[in-house]
Design a protein around this motif. Structure first.
Motif, PDB file in Angstrom:
ATOM      1  N   PRO A 138       0.833  -1.449   0.020  1.00 58.26           N
ATOM      2  CA  PRO A 138       0.008  -0.044  -0.096  1.00 58.26           C
ATOM      3  C   PRO A 138       0.907   1.227   0.086  1.00 58.26           C
ATOM      4  O   PRO A 138       1.801   1.407   0.834  1.00 58.26           O
ATOM      5  N   PRO A 139       0.564   2.185  -0.909  1.00 55.38           N
ATOM      6  CA  PRO A 139       1.382   3.492  -0.929  1.00 55.38           C
ATOM      7  C   PRO A 139       0.992   4.379   0.187  1.00 55.38           C
ATOM      8  O   PRO A 139      -0.084   4.622   0.352  1.00 55.38           O
ATOM      9  N   GLY A 140       1.879   5.162   0.662  1.00 59.80           N
ATOM     10  CA  GLY A 140       1.496   6.300   1.765  1.00 59.80           C
ATOM     11  C   GLY A 140       1.998   7.533   1.115  1.00 59.80           C
ATOM     12  O   GLY A 140       1.821   7.749   0.002  1.00 59.80           O
ATOM     13  N   ARG A 141       2.334   8.392   1.915  1.00 60.27           N
ATOM     14  CA  ARG A 141       2.719   9.769   1.601  1.00 60.27           C
ATOM     15  C   ARG A 141       3.719   9.638   0.371  1.00 60.27           C
ATOM     16  O   ARG A 141       4.567   8.873   0.345  1.00 60.27           O
ATOM     17  N   GLU A 142       3.614  10.563  -0.516  1.00 58.88           N
ATOM     18  CA  GLU A 142       4.208  10.712  -1.991  1.00 58.88           C
ATOM     19  C   GLU A 142       4.478   9.278  -2.430  1.00 58.88           C
ATOM     20  O   GLU A 142       5.536   8.969  -3.173  1.00 58.88           O
ATOM     21  N   ALA A 143       3.531   8.431  -2.081  1.00 60.81           N
ATOM     22  CA  ALA A 143       3.502   6.998  -2.693  1.00 60.81           C
ATOM     23  C   ALA A 143       4.439   6.185  -2.172  1.00 60.81           C
ATOM     24  O   ALA A 143       4.806   5.132  -2.817  1.00 60.81           O
ATOM     25  N   TYR A 144       5.323   6.737  -1.232  1.00 59.97           N
ATOM     26  CA  TYR A 144       6.387   5.928  -0.582  1.00 59.97           C
ATOM     27  C   TYR A 144       5.732   4.597   0.436  1.00 59.97           C
ATOM     28  O   TYR A 144       4.416   4.954   0.992  1.00 59.97           O
ATOM     29  N   PRO A 145       6.326   3.411   0.670  1.00 54.71           N
ATOM     30  CA  PRO A 145       5.421   2.601   1.398  1.00 54.71           C
ATOM     31  C   PRO A 145       5.622   2.913   2.784  1.00 54.71           C
ATOM     32  O   PRO A 145       6.458   3.894   3.050  1.00 54.71           O
ATOM     33  N   GLY A 146       4.925   2.258   3.644  1.00 53.59           N
ATOM     34  CA  GLY A 146       5.147   2.675   5.111  1.00 53.59           C
ATOM     35  C   GLY A 146       6.256   2.423   5.863  1.00 53.59           C
ATOM     36  O   GLY A 146       6.480   3.268   6.795  1.00 53.59           O
ATOM     37  N   ASP A 147       7.357   1.589   5.625  1.00 54.34           N
ATOM     38  CA  ASP A 147       8.492   1.331   5.847  1.00 54.34           C
ATOM     39  C   ASP A 147       9.501   2.201   5.496  1.00 54.34           C
ATOM     40  O   ASP A 147      10.812   1.778   5.723  1.00 54.34           O
ATOM     41  N   ILE A 148       9.555   3.269   4.648  1.00 60.13           N
ATOM     42  CA  ILE A 148      10.439   4.241   4.028  1.00 60.13           C
ATOM     43  C   ILE A 148      11.305   4.652   5.308  1.00 60.13           C
ATOM     44  O   ILE A 148      12.620   4.772   4.918  1.00 60.13           O
ATOM     45  N   PHE A 149      10.701   5.175   6.377  1.00 61.20           N
ATOM     46  CA  PHE A 149      11.531   5.664   7.409  1.00 61.20           C
ATOM     47  C   PHE A 149      12.647   4.693   7.923  1.00 61.20           C
ATOM     48  O   PHE A 149      13.792   4.673   7.940  1.00 61.20           O
ATOM     49  N   TYR A 150      11.926   3.264   8.238  1.00 57.55           N
ATOM     50  CA  TYR A 150      12.730   2.410   8.733  1.00 57.55           C
ATOM     51  C   TYR A 150      13.919   1.883   7.867  1.00 57.55           C
ATOM     52  O   TYR A 150      14.963   1.575   8.322  1.00 57.55           O
ATOM     53  N   ILE A 151      13.948   1.973   6.809  1.00 58.45           N
ATOM     54  CA  ILE A 151      14.983   1.359   5.712  1.00 58.45           C
ATOM     55  C   ILE A 151      16.116   2.350   5.886  1.00 58.45           C
ATOM     56  O   ILE A 151      17.263   2.012   5.757  1.00 58.45           O
ATOM     57  N   HIS A 152      16.057   3.691   5.972  1.00 58.32           N
ATOM     58  CA  HIS A 152      17.098   4.619   6.298  1.00 58.32           C
ATOM     59  C   HIS A 152      17.541   4.627   7.619  1.00 58.32           C
ATOM     60  O   HIS A 152      18.600   4.964   7.983  1.00 58.32           O
ATOM     61  N   SER A 153      16.585   4.655   8.808  1.00 53.92           N
ATOM     62  CA  SER A 153      16.940   4.600  10.061  1.00 53.92           C
ATOM     63  C   SER A 153      17.651   3.323  10.429  1.00 53.92           C
ATOM     64  O   SER A 153      18.861   3.537  11.016  1.00 53.92           O
TER      65      SER A 153
END
Ligand SMILES: Nc1ncnc2c1ncn2[C@@H]1O[C@H](COP(=O)(O)OP(=O)(O)OP(=O)(O)O)[C@@H](O)[C@H]1O
Ligand SMILES: [Mg+2]
Length: 505
Positions: free
Chosen positions: A281-296
């Protein structure tokens, strides 16, 4: 009694098992259902775990990331052009890993260790999983040693410490990569292993970066790990984690490491593309929900380890590209909140030719200040404040017709400070030369030198001070603090060096 009997039975069983020797192995084999766009769906492999490698024909590997009951969603780590539905896919039982070790230094490779520099496969003896939990809080020490970039604007105003995570943020073509590459060049002879991790860039841009590193003798302490924009998005996605694993190998041996991620905007885009194709499921700016987690989870692995853990460090310099200076977009805000500060590059300064285009007022280093050498603090302490005040004054002065003498002098002083913070690409400076120039500026020695002659004045100060005070320069480079007499000597030499350029009358 019963225990003895059980032991005996187990021993017999173990013996029997050991005797079987090599023979046919059981392997999980499934079927490729669909392939395209860098992902594949595979049926018939119910036992494959999350992020386990699966092997396709033609030596293409994939990473299982969606574990649906009826099919696996797999990110391809190689080009899937030769793959067709119906082909057999094997489970490997392995996690994604990458070769690590000294043999990688001086090489250009991809995340799987494949050589991209036309030389043979690097002779490494060890492999490491690309994903690893970040060191525990108890194993971490505060940053205590500076990581010198060789850039006056950064080392004096936004100092970075070894083990810190400092974001380089700016619009396209504002000199982001140049700052990162200059920092790598400046680690020559400093015993810091550098890893330049290029993700999603054009092949020509990567080639140019490698060429710059070569030309400046920086490959002898560096590894370049790349996945270009033309590579499969799955490979682009794992590349930063592989670069991190290569860096951790050295950090765990007590070494200091610098890893540049150029850039994480493109990394996030590769992940978004894969996630959309995998129907997450896409979220903000079509990024997936775990986009923060992949960078953190990536950047949390950068740290300074305690003495008991070897005292190694891994400094991360992630790069993020903004559009129209919008640092409140999704990926930049995420990264700003994950890192310990940011170097902000302004397109306005870039257009004016004020390079490096570091916007001092909008940049910050939250932990590096504590590591800055005391000599810097003495010359740069007031410089930052004076400089930000000058910027305001300058804007304001445009509307004023007559300025009083003290305002005029402050503006003239500020103009010169701005000028000496300029630095061409590919010429990082040693601490001693930076200090000499900053001292000349902060003491007002340059205020009578015409702005157009400042570059010449800077050159003279650097040369004269290096020549006249080799021991003092050595002391500054190694972080010793100077006494008043030393400062006086430096100041006199600097004044002498620029005396011929000062306007008289
Ligand atoms: N300090 C500098 N002095 C002179 N030229 C510079 C300096 N910094 C950058 N440049 C030039 O500006 C151009 C853009 O720099 P660079 O490639 O580092 O920017 P970037 O922000 O990484 O760009 P992109 O968005 O394409 O990745 C290059 O041609 C580079 O040589
Ligand atoms: Mg760049």
């Amino acid at each position: 009694m019963l225990e003895d009997l059980l032991d005996q039975t187990f021993d017999t069983l173990r013996g029997a098992l050991a005797d079987t020797g090599p023979g046919p192995e059981l392997a999980d084999v499934g079927t490729l259902l669909e392939v395209g766009g860098g992902i594949a769906r595979v049926g018939g492999l119910p036992r494959v775990g999350f992020e386990e490698l699966v092997a396709f024909p033609e030596e293409v590997l994939g990473l299982a990331v969606n574990l649906d009951p009826d099919a696996l969603g797999v990110m391809l780590l190689g080009h899937g052009d030769a793959l067709l539905p119906g082909m057999r896919v094997r489970a490997t039982g392995r996690q994604a890993d990458t070769p690590v070790g000294e043999a990688l230094i001086g090489r250009v490779i991809d995340a799987t260790g494949r050589p991209l520099d036309g030389r043979g496969t690097p002779r490494t003896t060890e492999r490491r999983a690309i994903e690893r939990p970040a060191p525990a809080i108890m194993d971490r020490a505060p940053v205590s040693v500076p990581l010198e970039t060789g850039l006056k604007a950064v080392d004096a105003m936004i100092p970075i410490g070894r083990g810190q995570r400092e974001l380089i943020v700016g619009d396209r073509q504002t000199g982001k990569s140049t700052i990162a590459i200059d920092t790598i060049i400046n680690q020559r002879g400093k015993d810091v292993i550098c890893i330049y991790c290029a993700v999603g860039q054009r092949g020509t841009a990567i080639a140019r970066a490698v060429e710059t590193l070569r030309r400046n003798d920086a490959m002898a302490h560096s590894i370049v790990v790349t996945a270009s924009g033309e590579d499969p998005p799955g490979l682009q996605f794992i590349t930063p984690y592989a670069a991190m694993a290569m860096g951790e190998y050295f950090m765990d041996r007590g070494r200091d490491v610098l890893v540049v991620y150029d850039d994480l905007t493109r990394h996030a885009r590769a992940y978004r593309e894969l996630s959309l194709l995998l129907r997450r499921p896409p979220g903000r700016e079509a990024y997936p929900g775990d986009i923060f987690y992949i960078h953190s989870r990536l950047l949390e692995r950068a740290t300074h380890l305690r003495e008991e853990r070897g005292g190694g460090s891994l400094t991360a310099l992630p790069v993020v590209e903004t559009q129209a200076q919008d640092i409140s977009a999704y990926i930049p805000t995420n990264l700003i909140s994950i890192t310990d500060g940011q170097i902000y590059l302004s397109p306005t300064l870039f257009r004016k030719g004020l390079l490096p285009a570091v916007d001092i007022g909008r940049s910050v280093s939250r932990v590096g200040g504590k590591t800055q050498y005391p000599t810097y603090r003495r010359v740069a302490g007031d410089l930052r404040l004076a400089y930000t005040q000058f910027e305001e004054l300058e804007t304001f002065a445009r509307f004023a017709t007559r300025l009083d003498e003290s305002t005029r002098r402050r503006i003239e002083h500020g103009r010169r400070v701005r000028r000496i913070l300029r630095q061409p690409a590919g010429s990082p400076l040693r601490a001693a030369e930076q200090i000499a120039v900053l001292l000349a500026a902060s003491e007002g020695l340059l205020d009578d030198v015409p702005v157009d002659d400042i570059t010449e004045a800077e050159q003279r100060v650097r040369e004269r001070v290096s020549e006249a005070h080799p021991q003092l320069c050595e002391d500054i480079d190694t972080g010793r603090s100077l006494d008043d007499e030393d400062w006086q000597a430096l100041k006199e030499t600097a004044a002498e060096a620029v005396s011929g350029l000062r306007r008289t009358g």
